[in-house]
Design a protein around this motif. Structure first.
Motif, PDB file in Angstrom:
ATOM      1  N   SER A 166       0.838  -1.202   0.000  1.00  0.00           N
ATOM      2  CA  SER A 166       0.000   0.000   0.000  1.00  0.00           C
ATOM      3  C   SER A 166       0.873   1.251   0.000  1.00  0.00           C
ATOM      4  CB  SER A 166      -0.931   0.007   1.218  1.00  0.00           C
ATOM      5  OG  SER A 166      -0.192   0.096   2.426  1.00  0.00           O
ATOM      6  N   ILE A 167       0.280   2.351  -0.445  1.00  0.00           N
ATOM      7  CA  ILE A 167       0.958   3.639  -0.380  1.00  0.00           C
ATOM      8  C   ILE A 167      -0.053   4.684   0.084  1.00  0.00           C
ATOM      9  CG2 ILE A 167       2.524   3.005  -2.269  1.00  0.00           C
ATOM     10  CD1 ILE A 167       0.951   5.017  -4.023  1.00  0.00           C
ATOM     11  N   GLU A 168       0.474   5.766   0.655  1.00  0.00           N
ATOM     12  CA  GLU A 168      -0.364   6.897   1.015  1.00  0.00           C
ATOM     13  C   GLU A 168      -0.705   7.685  -0.247  1.00  0.00           C
ATOM     14  OE1 GLU A 168       1.421   9.272   3.997  1.00  0.00           O
ATOM     15  OE2 GLU A 168       1.521   7.646   5.486  1.00  0.00           O
ATOM     16  N   LEU A 169      -1.923   8.175  -0.293  1.00  0.00           N
ATOM     17  CA  LEU A 169      -2.377   8.921  -1.460  1.00  0.00           C
ATOM     18  C   LEU A 169      -2.159  10.417  -1.261  1.00  0.00           C
ATOM     19  CD1 LEU A 169      -5.709   7.013  -2.171  1.00  0.00           C
ATOM     20  CD2 LEU A 169      -3.655   7.008  -3.614  1.00  0.00           C
ATOM     21  N   ALA A 170      -1.826  11.068  -2.356  1.00  0.00           N
ATOM     22  CA  ALA A 170      -1.626  12.511  -2.312  1.00  0.00           C
ATOM     23  C   ALA A 170      -2.917  13.271  -2.585  1.00  0.00           C
ATOM     24  CB  ALA A 170      -0.565  12.922  -3.329  1.00  0.00           C
ATOM     25  N   GLY A 171      -4.033  12.555  -2.678  1.00  0.00           N
ATOM     26  CA  GLY A 171      -5.323  13.172  -2.922  1.00  0.00           C
ATOM     27  C   GLY A 171      -6.427  12.254  -2.435  1.00  0.00           C
ATOM     28  N   PRO A 172      -7.675  12.537  -2.749  1.00  0.00           N
ATOM     29  CA  PRO A 172      -8.795  11.746  -2.237  1.00  0.00           C
ATOM     30  C   PRO A 172      -8.809  10.322  -2.794  1.00  0.00           C
ATOM     31  CG  PRO A 172      -9.558  13.369  -3.829  1.00  0.00           C
ATOM     32  CD  PRO A 172      -8.124  13.694  -3.559  1.00  0.00           C
ATOM     33  N   SER A 249      -5.409 -13.877  -8.763  1.00  0.00           N
ATOM     34  CA  SER A 249      -6.523 -12.990  -8.433  1.00  0.00           C
ATOM     35  C   SER A 249      -5.991 -11.853  -7.572  1.00  0.00           C
ATOM     36  CB  SER A 249      -7.635 -13.747  -7.682  1.00  0.00           C
ATOM     37  OG  SER A 249      -7.165 -14.209  -6.425  1.00  0.00           O
ATOM     38  N   GLY A 250      -6.798 -10.803  -7.456  1.00  0.00           N
ATOM     39  CA  GLY A 250      -6.316  -9.669  -6.680  1.00  0.00           C
ATOM     40  C   GLY A 250      -7.419  -8.706  -6.295  1.00  0.00           C
ATOM     41  N   CYS A 251      -7.008  -7.651  -5.603  1.00  0.00           N
ATOM     42  CA  CYS A 251      -7.970  -6.656  -5.120  1.00  0.00           C
ATOM     43  C   CYS A 251      -7.282  -5.310  -4.992  1.00  0.00           C
ATOM     44  CB  CYS A 251      -8.521  -7.100  -3.758  1.00  0.00           C
ATOM     45  SG  CYS A 251      -9.641  -5.916  -2.981  1.00  0.00           S
ATOM     46  N   TRP A 252      -7.978  -4.265  -5.437  1.00  0.00           N
ATOM     47  CA  TRP A 252      -7.589  -2.880  -5.169  1.00  0.00           C
ATOM     48  C   TRP A 252      -8.526  -2.352  -4.093  1.00  0.00           C
ATOM     49  CZ3 TRP A 252      -3.316  -1.144  -7.645  1.00  0.00           C
ATOM     50  CH2 TRP A 252      -2.964  -1.719  -8.863  1.00  0.00           C
ATOM     51  N   ALA A 253      -7.973  -1.881  -2.991  1.00  0.00           N
ATOM     52  CA  ALA A 253      -8.793  -1.366  -1.889  1.00  0.00           C
ATOM     53  C   ALA A 253      -8.384   0.067  -1.581  1.00  0.00           C
ATOM     54  CB  ALA A 253      -8.637  -2.242  -0.649  1.00  0.00           C
ATOM     55  N   GLN A 258      -8.706   9.530   9.598  1.00  0.00           N
ATOM     56  CA  GLN A 258      -8.233  10.844  10.044  1.00  0.00           C
ATOM     57  C   GLN A 258      -6.790  11.116   9.643  1.00  0.00           C
ATOM     58  OE1 GLN A 258      -8.954  10.892  14.263  1.00  0.00           O
ATOM     59  NE2 GLN A 258     -11.133  11.419  14.027  1.00  0.00           N
ATOM     60  N   SER A 259      -6.024  10.047   9.427  1.00  0.00           N
ATOM     61  CA  SER A 259      -4.613  10.230   9.082  1.00  0.00           C
ATOM     62  C   SER A 259      -4.401  10.443   7.582  1.00  0.00           C
ATOM     63  CB  SER A 259      -3.790   9.025   9.553  1.00  0.00           C
ATOM     64  OG  SER A 259      -4.200   7.839   8.874  1.00  0.00           O
ATOM     65  N   GLY A 260      -5.433  10.196   6.780  1.00  0.00           N
ATOM     66  CA  GLY A 260      -5.301  10.389   5.351  1.00  0.00           C
ATOM     67  C   GLY A 260      -5.916   9.253   4.549  1.00  0.00           C
ATOM     68  N   SER A 261      -5.527   9.153   3.302  1.00  0.00           N
ATOM     69  CA  SER A 261      -6.076   8.139   2.402  1.00  0.00           C
ATOM     70  C   SER A 261      -4.961   7.208   1.912  1.00  0.00           C
ATOM     71  CB  SER A 261      -6.759   8.794   1.196  1.00  0.00           C
ATOM     72  OG  SER A 261      -7.852   9.595   1.604  1.00  0.00           O
ATOM     73  N   ARG A 262      -5.338   5.954   1.663  1.00  0.00           N
ATOM     74  CA  ARG A 262      -4.378   4.959   1.201  1.00  0.00           C
ATOM     75  C   ARG A 262      -5.013   4.089   0.115  1.00  0.00           C
ATOM     76  NH1 ARG A 262      -0.019   4.735   4.328  1.00  0.00           N
ATOM     77  NH2 ARG A 262       0.644   2.761   3.413  1.00  0.00           N
ATOM     78  N   ILE A 263      -4.141   3.515  -0.713  1.00  0.00           N
ATOM     79  CA  ILE A 263      -4.559   2.512  -1.682  1.00  0.00           C
ATOM     80  C   ILE A 263      -3.741   1.241  -1.407  1.00  0.00           C
ATOM     81  CG2 ILE A 263      -2.903   3.423  -3.370  1.00  0.00           C
ATOM     82  CD1 ILE A 263      -4.704   2.432  -5.588  1.00  0.00           C
ATOM     83  N   ARG A 264      -4.397   0.100  -1.464  1.00  0.00           N
ATOM     84  CA  ARG A 264      -3.717  -1.172  -1.190  1.00  0.00           C
ATOM     85  C   ARG A 264      -3.956  -2.137  -2.346  1.00  0.00           C
ATOM     86  NH1 ARG A 264      -6.328  -2.632   2.906  1.00  0.00           N
ATOM     87  NH2 ARG A 264      -7.547  -4.364   2.065  1.00  0.00           N
TER      88      ARG A 264
END
Length: 319
Positions: A166-172, A249-253, A258-264
């Motif tokens: 996962s990484i932290e997102l720089a936007g919504p 198989s896989g998944c994008w989540a 409160q700490s921000g947004s992430r994509i996994r």
């Protein structure tokens, strides 16, 4: 195939070169089904105990359409049997039930019997014939896959891997999800995507054929079905995986707090020993092959996540 006045019965069986307990465990763990069974796209366990489980499944039928239903199962480890039934009517199949039975044979082998019972939906022309075709098709395909996976040298676990990054997102997160879902634009947005054909299906599903560019300049083609989930995640299953894989198989989540947004990004893959030998050489061990496959999958996922983050940042930037 045997039919009664209103209920359809089907029976399929095969002999597997593995012990009954091994085959039983593969069937009771539905989380593995997307990388074992060709029709299964995704499973989500809703309840589970030693006595049984309840799960939601998304699977394709013979024409490629994605169908979904919820099933309840009862486990009988001592009797080597798993029974199942839908907990609601299915628009395509009506009410479904059945069971898996695992009979010990000499030489550590197992005779696997898969039985189905269906009550066809009322007032649907050709329902009985359609269901009979689907039962024959999926039953045969599933048993063939089970025979292959149960007999993998060293057991399926030696060839199975799951990992997440996962990484932290720089936007919504919503903007990042839009980027991932809008795969039709990936060839112009992602450097490793050489081409992509996208077909939209019922229920918002996507059938995606993608040509991916490797670091050495070569390209390979994969085909995937993607399904949007109610929680905003995107699950997928490669229906045409690379040569070295039996299943992927896989998944994008996407997550916001409160700490921000992430994509996994999560990947589960089951290696094909023959394919591994063809691609990497006969001396390559499962762990080394898994490391190479993970590195390739991770590299592409990270590029996609980073570009999704940049896209989200551009959406939220002041104008």
């Amino acid at each position: 195939m045997e039919t009664a006045s209103s209920e359809i019965h089907a029976r399929h069986e095969t002999v597997v070169d593995a012990a009954p307990s091994t085959v039983y465990e593969l069937i009771t763990d539905v989380s593995l089904w997307p990388v074992i069974f060709r029709p299964t796209i995704h499973t989500r366990v809703l309840e589970r105990s030693a006595e049984g489980d309840r799960f939601h499944i998304w699977a394709t039928v013979s024409d490629g359409e994605v169908n979904t239903w919820r099933s309840r199962r009862e486990f009988d480890a001592a009797g080597l049997r798993v029974t199942f039934r839908q907990d609601h009517d299915n628009p395509l199949f009506g009410l479904m039930g059945g069971g898996w039975t695992f009979h010990p044979l000499d030489g550590g082998r197992t005779r696997v019997v898969l039985e189905h019972r269906f009550n066809p939906p009322p007032d649907q022309a050709g329902a009985r014939e359609r269901i009979a075709r689907e039962l024959d098709h999926n039953g045969s395909v599933e048993l063939e896959a089970l025979r292959t996976v149960a007999a993998l040298p060293g057991g399926a676990g030696a060839w199975l891997r799951t990992f997440s990054e996962s990484i932290e997102l720089a936007g919504p997160a919503e903007a990042a999800r839009d980027f991932v879902w809008d795969a039709g634009r990936w060839p112009e947005r992602l450097p490793h995507v050489a081409g992509l054909d996208l077909v939209k299906g019922t229920g918002g599903t996507q059938d995606m054929t993608m040509r991916t560019r490797a670091p050495d300049g070569s390209t390979h083609t994969t085909r995937s079905i993607r399904v949007p989930m109610p929680d905003g995640s995107i699950v997928y299953k490669q229906t045409r995986p690379p040569r070295m894989l039996l299943g992927h198989s896989g998944c994008w989540a996407f997550h916001t707090d409160q700490s921000g947004s992430r994509i996994r990004s999560t990947h589960t893959f089951l290696m094909d020993p023959a394919g591994v030998a063809d691609v990497y050489g006969p001396s390559v061990k499962p762990d080394e092959a898994a490391d190479r496959i993970r590195a390739a999958l991770s590299a592409n996922s990270r590029v996609t996540m980073e570009h999704a983050s940049r896209h989200a940042a551009s959406i939220s930037a002041p104008r």
